[in-house]
Write a protein that holds these residues in place. Structure first.
Motif, PDB file in Angstrom:
ATOM      1  N   LEU A  45      -6.099 -19.869  30.786  1.00 22.30           N
ATOM      2  CA  LEU A  45      -4.663 -19.678  30.946  1.00 22.30           C
ATOM      3  C   LEU A  45      -4.120 -18.782  29.833  1.00 22.30           C
ATOM      4  CD1 LEU A  45      -2.046 -20.171  32.462  1.00 22.30           C
ATOM      5  CD2 LEU A  45      -1.795 -22.334  31.209  1.00 22.30           C
ATOM      6  N   ALA A  46      -4.631 -18.940  28.644  1.00 22.10           N
ATOM      7  CA  ALA A  46      -4.211 -18.088  27.523  1.00 22.10           C
ATOM      8  C   ALA A  46      -4.531 -16.627  27.805  1.00 22.10           C
ATOM      9  CB  ALA A  46      -4.877 -18.549  26.226  1.00 22.10           C
ATOM     10  N   ARG A  78      -3.715 -19.890  23.015  1.00 19.50           N
ATOM     11  CA  ARG A  78      -4.232 -21.212  23.382  1.00 19.50           C
ATOM     12  C   ARG A  78      -3.496 -22.291  22.597  1.00 19.50           C
ATOM     13  NH1 ARG A  78      -7.661 -25.295  22.218  1.00 19.50           N
ATOM     14  NH2 ARG A  78      -9.320 -25.813  23.677  1.00 19.50           N
ATOM     15  N   ALA A  79      -3.279 -22.042  21.314  1.00 19.31           N
ATOM     16  CA  ALA A  79      -2.612 -23.022  20.452  1.00 19.31           C
ATOM     17  C   ALA A  79      -1.186 -23.290  20.936  1.00 19.31           C
ATOM     18  CB  ALA A  79      -2.598 -22.534  19.006  1.00 19.31           C
ATOM     19  N   MET A  80      -0.474 -22.244  21.336  1.00 18.99           N
ATOM     20  CA  MET A  80       0.903 -22.424  21.815  1.00 18.99           C
ATOM     21  C   MET A  80       0.918 -23.201  23.123  1.00 18.99           C
ATOM     22  SD  MET A  80       4.107 -22.305  21.587  1.00 18.99           S
ATOM     23  CE  MET A  80       4.616 -21.217  20.284  1.00 18.99           C
ATOM     24  N   ILE A 130       2.803 -26.728  23.757  1.00 17.46           N
ATOM     25  CA  ILE A 130       3.780 -26.922  24.835  1.00 17.46           C
ATOM     26  C   ILE A 130       3.365 -28.104  25.706  1.00 17.46           C
ATOM     27  CG2 ILE A 130       4.719 -25.911  26.951  1.00 17.46           C
ATOM     28  CD1 ILE A 130       4.512 -23.162  25.477  1.00 17.46           C
ATOM     29  N   GLU A 131       2.076 -28.174  26.054  1.00 14.76           N
ATOM     30  CA  GLU A 131       1.595 -29.280  26.891  1.00 14.76           C
ATOM     31  C   GLU A 131       1.803 -30.631  26.221  1.00 14.76           C
ATOM     32  OE1 GLU A 131      -2.433 -28.598  28.173  1.00 14.76           O
ATOM     33  OE2 GLU A 131      -1.837 -27.068  29.625  1.00 14.76           O
TER      34      GLU A 131
END
Length: 190
Positions: free
Chosen positions: A28-29, A36-38, A42-43
């Protein structure tokens, strides 16, 4: 819905959609150009996505923002009463987005009402995941500068601008007061 509840709902929805599509955080990143970290933050409801970031995630997941905010388990109705329409406030600019279209109808067209604060600016970078999507931006009140393909279009009340969603664009309200406009989004082929 309280801001904390909305952050939890947004995070859960992104994770649910990502898993349903068989995507890892890394996939998805890569598809969205969001780290990926963001996405992970968010998740877990540790960060609120801006409009630009959420738009990139939705495009990578094959959704419009309207479809993202639609309640999937609601009974489908052809009528969306104003008080039932989903509202989201961009934490970066303070712009308010109202999903006007009735959710769950299967329509490829979404109608959105936006109130954009004076002086605010938001940039939506090019995104190949939304290459089949187009939009009309129809200004009702105030003024807007919309940059599309390096051309600045100065919109006044009643003006309507057509553009591809995946092309990338920027919205800027050069005025002191809010601008109010509608975005009519055509999600194209699915």
């Amino acid at each position: 819905m309280a801001d904390d509840d909305l952050e939890l709902a947004i995070g859960a929805r992104i994770k649910e959609l990502r898993i349903a599509r068989g995507l890892t955080l890394d996939e998805l990143a890569n598809a969205s150009a969001v780290s990926r970290a963001m996405i992970s933050r968010i998740e877990r409801a540790e960060a609120s996505p801006t409009a630009s970031l959420l738009s990139r995630l939705c495009a990578a997941l094959g959704l419009s923002l309207s479809a993202f905010f639609a309640e999937e388990d609601e009974e489908v109705s052809p009528l969306a009463r104003r008080e039932q329409q989903a509202i989201w406030r961009d934490p970066g600019t303070g712009y308010v987005r109202r999903a006007v279209s009735p959710p769950g109808t299967g329509s490829k067209v979404d109608v959105v009402e936006v109130t954009f604060p004076g002086g605010a600016r938001v940039i939506f970078p090019p995104n190949t995941a939304s290459a089949d999507m187009t939009q009309h931006v129809w200004l009702f009140e105030g003024e807007m500068e919309v940059t599309h393909r390096d051309v600045i279009h100065h919109l006044l009340p009643g003006d309507c601008l057509f553009m591809g969603v995946g092309d990338g664009h920027a919205f800027h309200n050069p005025g002191e007061g809010p601008a109010r406009y509608s975005v009519i989004l055509d999600r194209g082929r699915s």
